[in-house]
Structure formats: C-alpha cells, structure tokens
Design a protein around this motif. Structure first.
Motif, short mmCIF file in Angstrom:
data_model
loop_
_atom_site.label_atom_id
_atom_site.label_comp_id
_atom_site.label_asym_id
_atom_site.label_seq_id
_atom_site.Cartn_x
_atom_site.Cartn_y
_atom_site.Cartn_z
N PRO A 183 0.81 -1.23 0.00
CA PRO A 183 0.00 0.00 0.00
C PRO A 183 0.84 1.27 0.00
N CYS A 184 2.06 1.19 0.50
CA CYS A 184 2.92 2.37 0.53
C CYS A 184 3.84 2.45 -0.69
N GLY A 185 3.67 1.55 -1.61
CA GLY A 185 4.52 1.53 -2.79
C GLY A 185 5.70 0.59 -2.60
N HIS A 186 6.46 0.40 -3.64
CA HIS A 186 7.64 -0.46 -3.56
C HIS A 186 8.72 0.22 -2.72
N LYS A 187 9.62 -0.59 -2.22
CA LYS A 187 10.68 -0.06 -1.35
C LYS A 187 11.99 0.10 -2.12
N TYR A 188 12.66 1.22 -1.85
CA TYR A 188 13.94 1.50 -2.50
C TYR A 188 14.90 2.09 -1.46
N ALA A 194 16.85 7.71 -6.11
CA ALA A 194 17.38 8.87 -6.84
C ALA A 194 17.76 8.48 -8.26
N THR A 195 18.42 7.33 -8.38
CA THR A 195 18.80 6.84 -9.72
C THR A 195 17.57 6.59 -10.58
N LEU A 196 16.53 6.02 -9.97
CA LEU A 196 15.28 5.75 -10.69
C LEU A 196 14.66 7.04 -11.20
N GLN A 197 14.83 8.12 -10.43
CA GLN A 197 14.25 9.40 -10.83
C GLN A 197 15.19 10.21 -11.73
N GLY A 198 16.38 9.66 -11.98
CA GLY A 198 17.34 10.37 -12.83
C GLY A 198 18.03 11.52 -12.10
N LEU A 199 18.17 11.39 -10.79
CA LEU A 199 18.77 12.45 -9.98
C LEU A 199 20.17 12.04 -9.52
N LEU A 237 15.75 0.36 3.30
CA LEU A 237 14.79 0.35 2.18
C LEU A 237 13.52 1.02 2.67
N TYR A 238 13.09 2.06 1.94
CA TYR A 238 11.96 2.86 2.39
C TYR A 238 10.82 2.76 1.37
N PRO A 239 9.60 2.81 1.84
CA PRO A 239 8.46 2.77 0.91
C PRO A 239 8.51 3.94 -0.07
N GLU A 240 8.00 3.69 -1.24
CA GLU A 240 8.01 4.70 -2.30
C GLU A 240 7.29 5.97 -1.86
N SER A 241 6.18 5.81 -1.14
CA SER A 241 5.42 6.97 -0.71
C SER A 241 6.23 7.86 0.23
N VAL A 242 7.03 7.23 1.10
CA VAL A 242 7.88 7.98 2.03
C VAL A 242 8.98 8.71 1.27
N LEU A 243 9.59 8.02 0.32
CA LEU A 243 10.68 8.62 -0.46
C LEU A 243 10.19 9.80 -1.29
N GLU A 245 7.81 11.78 -0.51
CA GLU A 245 7.65 12.90 0.43
C GLU A 245 8.99 13.50 0.80
N VAL A 246 10.00 12.64 1.03
CA VAL A 246 11.34 13.13 1.42
C VAL A 246 11.96 13.95 0.29
N PHE A 247 11.92 13.44 -0.91
CA PHE A 247 12.54 14.14 -2.04
C PHE A 247 11.75 15.40 -2.40
N SER A 248 10.42 15.34 -2.22
CA SER A 248 9.59 16.52 -2.52
C SER A 248 9.87 17.63 -1.52
N SER A 249 9.98 17.27 -0.25
CA SER A 249 10.24 18.29 0.78
C SER A 249 11.60 18.92 0.57
N ASN A 250 12.55 18.15 0.09
CA ASN A 250 13.88 18.67 -0.17
C ASN A 250 13.85 19.69 -1.30
N SER A 251 13.02 19.40 -2.30
CA SER A 251 12.90 20.33 -3.44
C SER A 251 12.25 21.62 -2.99
N LYS A 252 11.27 21.50 -2.09
CA LYS A 252 10.59 22.70 -1.58
C LYS A 252 11.55 23.56 -0.75
N ASP A 253 12.40 22.87 0.04
CA ASP A 253 13.36 23.59 0.87
C ASP A 253 14.32 24.39 0.00
N LYS A 254 14.75 23.78 -1.12
CA LYS A 254 15.67 24.46 -2.02
C LYS A 254 15.00 25.66 -2.68
#
Length: 258
Positions: A183-188, A194-199, A237-243, A245-254
């Motif tokens: 339910p929380c998505g796959h874990k990475y 980051a690699t999956l997102q091309g970052l 390994l963290y659920p996709e939904s958590v990741l 949120e983490v990467f989105s919050s980092n983008s907002k902070d920047k």
C-alpha cells in the motif's frame, strides 16, 4: 416376401445387372426372372417365340416400341431396364394365375422413381461429371478452401484478441494485487530511488535523506528493512510513498532558500 428378401435377391443377382456410362441399365434373363419371382424358362420362352407365336407379354413389350427381333437378342445381350419394368408389371398384375406378390413388391419399390433410377441406386451408380461440372467442382473446391482459410484466419485473430484481453486483465489484476500487498509503494534505497528518478545525489545528501525517511517511517509505524550495500555497508529500504515525500520536501526547501 419382404423388402429384406428383395434386397437379398438384388445382392445375389448384382453381378448380372449393369449400368452403362449413360446410366441405362440392363439385366440378364436369369436376373429378371429372379426379380419377377418366376421361372427363367418362362421369360426365355417369351423371348424365343416373339416373332412366330408372341405371347401376351411379348405383345406388351412390342406395344411399348420394342421389335420382336430385339426380344430374341435379349437372351444374349441382356434385357433393357424399360423392358424389365414391363415384365415386372406383367407378372404383378396381368399374368392372371401367374401373377405373384414378389413382382408386385418389386414394382412398388421402383414405381416411384423408375426402374432405371432404382437399379442405379441398387448398384451405387453415379452420373460421371462433365468437363464443365468437373471445372465447376474444382472452382467450388477452391472457393471452399479459401473460405475455410478466411474463417481460420478470423478465428486466429479472435483468439489473439482474446489472449490480449486476458493478458490485459491479468496485468490489471497484478497491479491491483501489488497495490494491495504494498500500500505504501515499492521499497527503495535512497540512492536507488534517486537513480530511478534520474537524480544525482551525494553521499552526504543520501545520508540526510535517509535520516528523514527513517523518521517518517517511525512516525507512520513502518518498519525499515535493512540490506547489504557494498559502498555503505547496511542501507535502509523505504516505501516509495515515504521517499516521494522526502525528495519533494527537499525540493521545496531548495526553492524557499533560493
């Protein structure tokens, strides 16, 4: 006398009945006598004396267009089908005390379709196809084959379409099952996501994001799975939904910092 017995007689005299290429039939004197249920000598006597002392049967035959000289030849060449019909009719209805039920039964058997067709049926004779009919048959055969191939191709297309629909439904089921199981998505890992997102991500940023992801997991009651990594030892390994949120919050902070 029954139809079964008549059939047995036909089988016994089959070799003495023939049909030519045009479909005309004839039978030997013996075979004709067997069909009529009379002694062969009676018919032979009629044929032999047709010219000098024609019998009632001989007169009937000649009234139907046969010549007296022809009748004599029948002893050797066979009796034509039309003449057989007359002979059977004679012994069925016109021979007075010599009338017999077998002749009547055989008459009834072929009266509906005619003696010629009746004999043809008994001998299994079929009209030879003309060149036009043969050509037509070949064309019809080719058309039938083409039709069968078209139908087969249509069935194949339908099967392929059905298979595609089945695969699509299976894919939907797999997606739904996967959604239910995770339910929380796959874990990475942080680096993997980051690699999956091309970052591009540094070790420092990965560590910081890992801490944030771990904190979110603890807050949501999600257990963090640890796996071996050749570069960092153990990584989470963290659920996709958590990741996300983490990467989105980092983008907002920047964005705020800029």
């Amino acid at each position: 006398m029954s139809q079964i017995e008549v059939t047995q007689i036909i089988e016994q005299i089959k070799e003495e009945i023939e049909v030519d290429a045009s479909g005309k039939a004839k039978a030997s004197v013996r075979a004709t006598a067997r069909l009529a249920g009379v002694d062969e000598k009676a018919i032979r006597h009629t044929l032999e004396n047709a010219e000098q002392k024609p019998s009632k049967l001989a007169v009937m035959l000649m009234q139907h267009g046969f010549q007296s000289a022809e009748l004599k030849q029948w002893k050797k060449n066979g009796i034509p089908d039309i003449a057989i019909a007359i002979i059977l009719e004679y012994y069925a209805f016109d021979a007075n005390r010599y009338c017999n039920p077998q002749a009547r039964l055989v008459c009834r058997s072929f009266n509906a379709i005619g003696i010629r067709a009746w004999i043809q049926e008994k001998l299994g004779w079929a009209k030879p196809a003309t060149s036009h009919e043969t050509a037509l048959t070949q064309i019809q055969l080719l058309a039938a084959i083409a039709q069968q191939m078209a139908e087969q191709e249509q069935r194949l297309l339908q099967q392929q379409q059905q298979q595609a629909e089945i695969l699509s439904r299976l894919k939907d089921v797999e997606i739904e099952q996967d959604r239910f199981n995770t339910p929380c998505g796959h874990k990475y890992s942080i680096v993997g996501f980051a690699t999956l997102q091309g970052l591009e991500i540094s070790a420092k940023d990965a560590s910081a994001k890992g801490k944030k992801a771990s904190a979110l997991c603890r807050k949501q009651g999600i257990e963090v799975e640890r796996i071996h990594d050749p570069r960092f030892g153990k990584v989470g390994l963290y659920p996709e939904s958590v990741l996300i949120e983490v990467f989105s919050s980092n983008s907002k902070d920047k964005a705020i910092a800029s």
